[in-house]
Structure formats: structure tokens, C-alpha cells
Motif scaffolding. Structure first.
Motif, PDB file in Angstrom:
ATOM      1  N   ILE A 106      21.095 -49.408 -63.884  1.00  0.00           N
ATOM      2  CA  ILE A 106      20.111 -48.414 -63.485  1.00  0.00           C
ATOM      3  C   ILE A 106      20.822 -47.169 -62.967  1.00  0.00           C
ATOM      4  N   ASP A 107      20.075 -46.087 -62.837  1.00  0.00           N
ATOM      5  CA  ASP A 107      20.653 -44.818 -62.424  1.00  0.00           C
ATOM      6  C   ASP A 107      21.062 -44.854 -60.950  1.00  0.00           C
ATOM      7  N   CYS A 108      21.956 -43.939 -60.601  1.00  0.00           N
ATOM      8  CA  CYS A 108      22.430 -43.868 -59.216  1.00  0.00           C
ATOM      9  C   CYS A 108      21.304 -43.455 -58.276  1.00  0.00           C
ATOM     10  N   GLU A 109      20.373 -42.602 -58.763  1.00  0.00           N
ATOM     11  CA  GLU A 109      19.268 -42.179 -57.904  1.00  0.00           C
ATOM     12  C   GLU A 109      18.367 -43.358 -57.527  1.00  0.00           C
ATOM     13  N   ILE A 110      18.117 -44.258 -58.489  1.00  0.00           N
ATOM     14  CA  ILE A 110      17.265 -45.408 -58.197  1.00  0.00           C
ATOM     15  C   ILE A 110      17.965 -46.357 -57.228  1.00  0.00           C
ATOM     16  N   ARG A 111      19.264 -46.556 -57.406  1.00  0.00           N
ATOM     17  CA  ARG A 111      20.002 -47.413 -56.485  1.00  0.00           C
ATOM     18  C   ARG A 111      20.005 -46.842 -55.073  1.00  0.00           C
ATOM     19  N   ALA A 112      20.170 -45.510 -54.972  1.00  0.00           N
ATOM     20  CA  ALA A 112      20.127 -44.881 -53.654  1.00  0.00           C
ATOM     21  C   ALA A 112      18.742 -44.992 -53.035  1.00  0.00           C
ATOM     22  N   LEU A 113      17.688 -44.898 -53.863  1.00  0.00           N
ATOM     23  CA  LEU A 113      16.330 -45.036 -53.346  1.00  0.00           C
ATOM     24  C   LEU A 113      16.071 -46.453 -52.831  1.00  0.00           C
ATOM     25  N   ALA A 126      12.612 -57.899 -51.026  1.00  0.00           N
ATOM     26  CA  ALA A 126      12.705 -57.449 -52.416  1.00  0.00           C
ATOM     27  C   ALA A 126      11.341 -57.367 -53.099  1.00  0.00           C
ATOM     28  N   PRO A 127      10.395 -58.325 -52.890  1.00  0.00           N
ATOM     29  CA  PRO A 127       9.076 -58.190 -53.548  1.00  0.00           C
ATOM     30  C   PRO A 127       8.319 -56.946 -53.120  1.00  0.00           C
ATOM     31  N   ARG A 128       8.381 -56.602 -51.808  1.00  0.00           N
ATOM     32  CA  ARG A 128       7.651 -55.412 -51.334  1.00  0.00           C
ATOM     33  C   ARG A 128       8.264 -54.136 -51.907  1.00  0.00           C
ATOM     34  N   ILE A 129       9.580 -54.016 -51.859  1.00  0.00           N
ATOM     35  CA  ILE A 129      10.226 -52.821 -52.412  1.00  0.00           C
ATOM     36  C   ILE A 129      10.003 -52.736 -53.914  1.00  0.00           C
ATOM     37  N   HIS A 130      10.029 -53.877 -54.599  1.00  0.00           N
ATOM     38  CA  HIS A 130       9.773 -53.887 -56.042  1.00  0.00           C
ATOM     39  C   HIS A 130       8.366 -53.387 -56.350  1.00  0.00           C
ATOM     40  N   GLY A 131       7.370 -53.801 -55.552  1.00  0.00           N
ATOM     41  CA  GLY A 131       6.008 -53.324 -55.758  1.00  0.00           C
ATOM     42  C   GLY A 131       5.866 -51.836 -55.505  1.00  0.00           C
ATOM     43  N   ILE A 138       8.607 -46.607 -61.486  1.00  0.00           N
ATOM     44  CA  ILE A 138      10.004 -46.967 -61.749  1.00  0.00           C
ATOM     45  C   ILE A 138      10.034 -48.424 -62.182  1.00  0.00           C
ATOM     46  N   GLU A 139      10.404 -48.679 -63.420  1.00  0.00           N
ATOM     47  CA  GLU A 139      10.419 -50.025 -63.980  1.00  0.00           C
ATOM     48  C   GLU A 139      11.789 -50.674 -63.732  1.00  0.00           C
ATOM     49  N   VAL A 140      11.868 -51.529 -62.750  1.00  0.00           N
ATOM     50  CA  VAL A 140      13.080 -52.304 -62.464  1.00  0.00           C
ATOM     51  C   VAL A 140      12.659 -53.736 -62.176  1.00  0.00           C
ATOM     52  N   ALA A 141      13.595 -54.648 -62.309  1.00  0.00           N
ATOM     53  CA  ALA A 141      13.321 -56.052 -62.034  1.00  0.00           C
ATOM     54  C   ALA A 141      13.477 -56.337 -60.546  1.00  0.00           C
ATOM     55  N   GLU A 142      12.793 -57.358 -60.078  1.00  0.00           N
ATOM     56  CA  GLU A 142      12.888 -57.721 -58.666  1.00  0.00           C
ATOM     57  C   GLU A 142      14.285 -58.209 -58.307  1.00  0.00           C
ATOM     58  N   SER A 143      14.947 -58.899 -59.252  1.00  0.00           N
ATOM     59  CA  SER A 143      16.322 -59.338 -58.991  1.00  0.00           C
ATOM     60  C   SER A 143      17.262 -58.151 -58.835  1.00  0.00           C
ATOM     61  N   THR A 144      17.017 -57.068 -59.575  1.00  0.00           N
ATOM     62  CA  THR A 144      17.839 -55.860 -59.438  1.00  0.00           C
ATOM     63  C   THR A 144      17.631 -55.218 -58.077  1.00  0.00           C
ATOM     64  N   VAL A 145      16.393 -55.219 -57.602  1.00  0.00           N
ATOM     65  CA  VAL A 145      16.115 -54.683 -56.270  1.00  0.00           C
ATOM     66  C   VAL A 145      16.847 -55.486 -55.200  1.00  0.00           C
ATOM     67  N   GLY A 146      16.805 -56.813 -55.326  1.00  0.00           N
ATOM     68  CA  GLY A 146      17.513 -57.645 -54.362  1.00  0.00           C
ATOM     69  C   GLY A 146      19.015 -57.448 -54.395  1.00  0.00           C
ATOM     70  N   ARG A 147      19.549 -57.093 -55.560  1.00  0.00           N
ATOM     71  CA  ARG A 147      20.994 -56.898 -55.665  1.00  0.00           C
ATOM     72  C   ARG A 147      21.445 -55.647 -54.935  1.00  0.00           C
ATOM     73  N   TYR A 148      20.643 -54.572 -54.949  1.00  0.00           N
ATOM     74  CA  TYR A 148      21.066 -53.301 -54.373  1.00  0.00           C
ATOM     75  C   TYR A 148      20.481 -53.057 -52.989  1.00  0.00           C
TER      76      TYR A 148
END
Length: 262
Positions: A106-113, A126-131, A138-148
């Protein structure tokens, strides 16, 4: 057994001779193939010796099978064949470890967000931030949110020493041991101990330690208003269903130790 030894030795020598003959025959055929291929290369109509990829592959393959054939190569230096072999080895493992796809980064901006939302909202998982990201489009997976997400240092959980010190008043233990009498009979002793002050609550002896007898000793050792919360024991078969029902009725949690533990 003595008569079979010469026969076994003879068969072993025969098999060794056959194997040596076929191995020597195969090496001779490989050497002939190598010399024939070099003649084919030298007969090509060109001002200088030009090798094709199939020629290099054949030379490396024969060298890999029989390293002693390196002395029979005359159109190139032996070091050149070894260099081809190493280059092919590196190319093979480079192809083997190639990137075969997977989830795109994913982009650096999304990771920083994601890190900012995790840092400013400590109670969000992670579920709340993913929602929230999905509501922003922004289409990202919940596992990706938990990773960053930001990793926070949590207070360490209490160890066994701290747990036992805090709950020692509600822990008791019992164990059976064997005593041999002077007449070679076996007596079984039952020891009940409180962990708060290492207080010996009860000690009893019997020649037939049944579950009913052990349950009665536990009832006599602990009045109903002074029963411990946890009772530690081993996995002896003497602690049968009658014992389990009695301590459950007294409100005591049965805590058998791990199998084969001291």
C-alpha cells in the motif's frame, strides 16, 4: 554360517566388478560425446570458435556428471567451464527465489494514516480502524491494518511467583506416599498442606486408599467455611469420581498437575 561367508564375499566382489564396469563404460561414452561435440564446434564455418548456448549447456552437463572430463576439454579453458557452471547455478536459484506475486504494497500515505489513527485513538483496534478506512473509500484488508498499527508497550503480566504469592491463602495441596512396614506391608499416607504458611493440615494412613476415603479426609481437614479455593494434586488413579464430586460440592477447584511432572 561359516559356509556362507565365501559365497557372500564372492557375490559382493561380483557386484562391485559389474558396477565398476558399467561406471567405466558410462564415463567412456561421456568422454566420446564430449570429443564429438568439440569436433562439431571446430567444423563450423567461422573465422573463430563460436559456441552456442546448447554447446555450453552440454559441456557443463558432462562436467557435472564426470568432473574428471575437465581435462578432455580443449576448445575452451577449464576455468571457463567452471565459470559457466557457477553462473548457471546462480541463475537457477535466482529464478527459484523470484517474486511470484502476492498482495501489493500500500502507499506510504495510507500507512501513515493507519499509524496516526492508531496513535490518536489508543482504544481502537484493527476492526475499528479498518471500518473507518472503508468509510473513507480506502480499500485495504484488516490484516494489513493490523500490520501497520502502532505497537504499544503493555505492562507485563504477573508471573507464577506473583500469582502464588497473591493467592497463597486460597491454595492447598495433597499427596499420597508409600510406607513399608517391618512385616513388608504397604501403607499409604495422605498429606494435606496449606500454602499460606506451609501449615500441615492433616496426615492420615491407610492400607486401601480409595476415592471415598480420600474425600472423607478432605472433608475432615477443611470445614465448609474454611475450604480453599484451589486444590493441587497429582494424577494418581486413587483420586476417582467420588473425590471429584466431593471437592466440587465444597466449592474447591481441582487443579491436577501436568502429566509426568514431579
Amino acid at each position: 554360517m561359516v559356509r556362507k561367508r565365501p559365497t557372500v564375499a564372492f557375490l559382493a566382489q561380483l557386484l562391485f566388478a559389474i558396477r565398476f564396469r558399467f561406471t567405466r563404460r558410462a564415463r567412456l561414452e561421456a568422454e566420446n560425446l564430449l570429443l564429438r561435440q568439440q569436433l562439431v564446434v571446430l567444423r563450423r564455418k567461422s573465422p573463430r570458435v563460436r559456441l552456442r548456448n546448447i554447446d555450453r549447456l552440454l559441456l557443463v552437463w558432462l562436467y557435472r556428471l564426470y568432473p574428471s572430463l575437465l581435462d578432455a576439454i580443449i576448445i575452451v579453458q577449464p576455468e571457463t567451464v567452471i565459470r559457466w557452471h557457477r553462473r548457471g547455478f546462480r541463475a537457477y536459484w535466482h529464478w527459484k527465489s523470484r517474486h511470484v506475486g502476492g498482495r501489493p504494497r500500500i502507499d506510504c500515505e495510507i500507512r501513515a494514516l493507519i499509524r496516526r489513527m492508531s496513535r490518536e485513538n489508543p482504544l481502537w483496534g484493527a476492526p475499528r480502524i479498518h471500518g473507518e478506512l472503508l468509510m473513507l473509500g480506502i480499500e485495504v484488508a484488516e490484516s494489513t491494518v493490523g500490520r501497520y498499527m502502532v505497537r504499544r508497550r503493555r505492562p507485563p503480566s504477573q508471573g507464577w511467583k506473583t500469582f502464588l504469592r497473591n493467592h497463597a491463602a486460597g491454595i492447598a495441596s495433597l499427596d499420597l506416599f508409600v510406607v513399608r512396614t517391618i512385616s513388608f506391608k504397604l501403607l499409604y499416607g495422605l498429606v494435606i498442606l496449606r500454602h499460606a504458611r506451609r501449615q500441615l493440615v492433616s496426615i492420615s494412613v491407610t492400607n486401601n486408599p480409595t476415592a471415598e476415603w480420600i474425600a472423607g479426609q478432605v472433608t475432615d481437614a477443611f470445614p465448609w467455611d474454611e475450604a480453599p479455593s484451589h486444590l493441587i494434586r497429582d494424577r494418581d488413579r486413587a483420586f476417582g469420581p467420588a473425590f471429584a464430586r466431593r471437592i466440587r460440592a465444597m466449592g474447591i477447584r481441582d487443579r491436577p498437575t501436568a502429566p509426568r511432572s514431579p
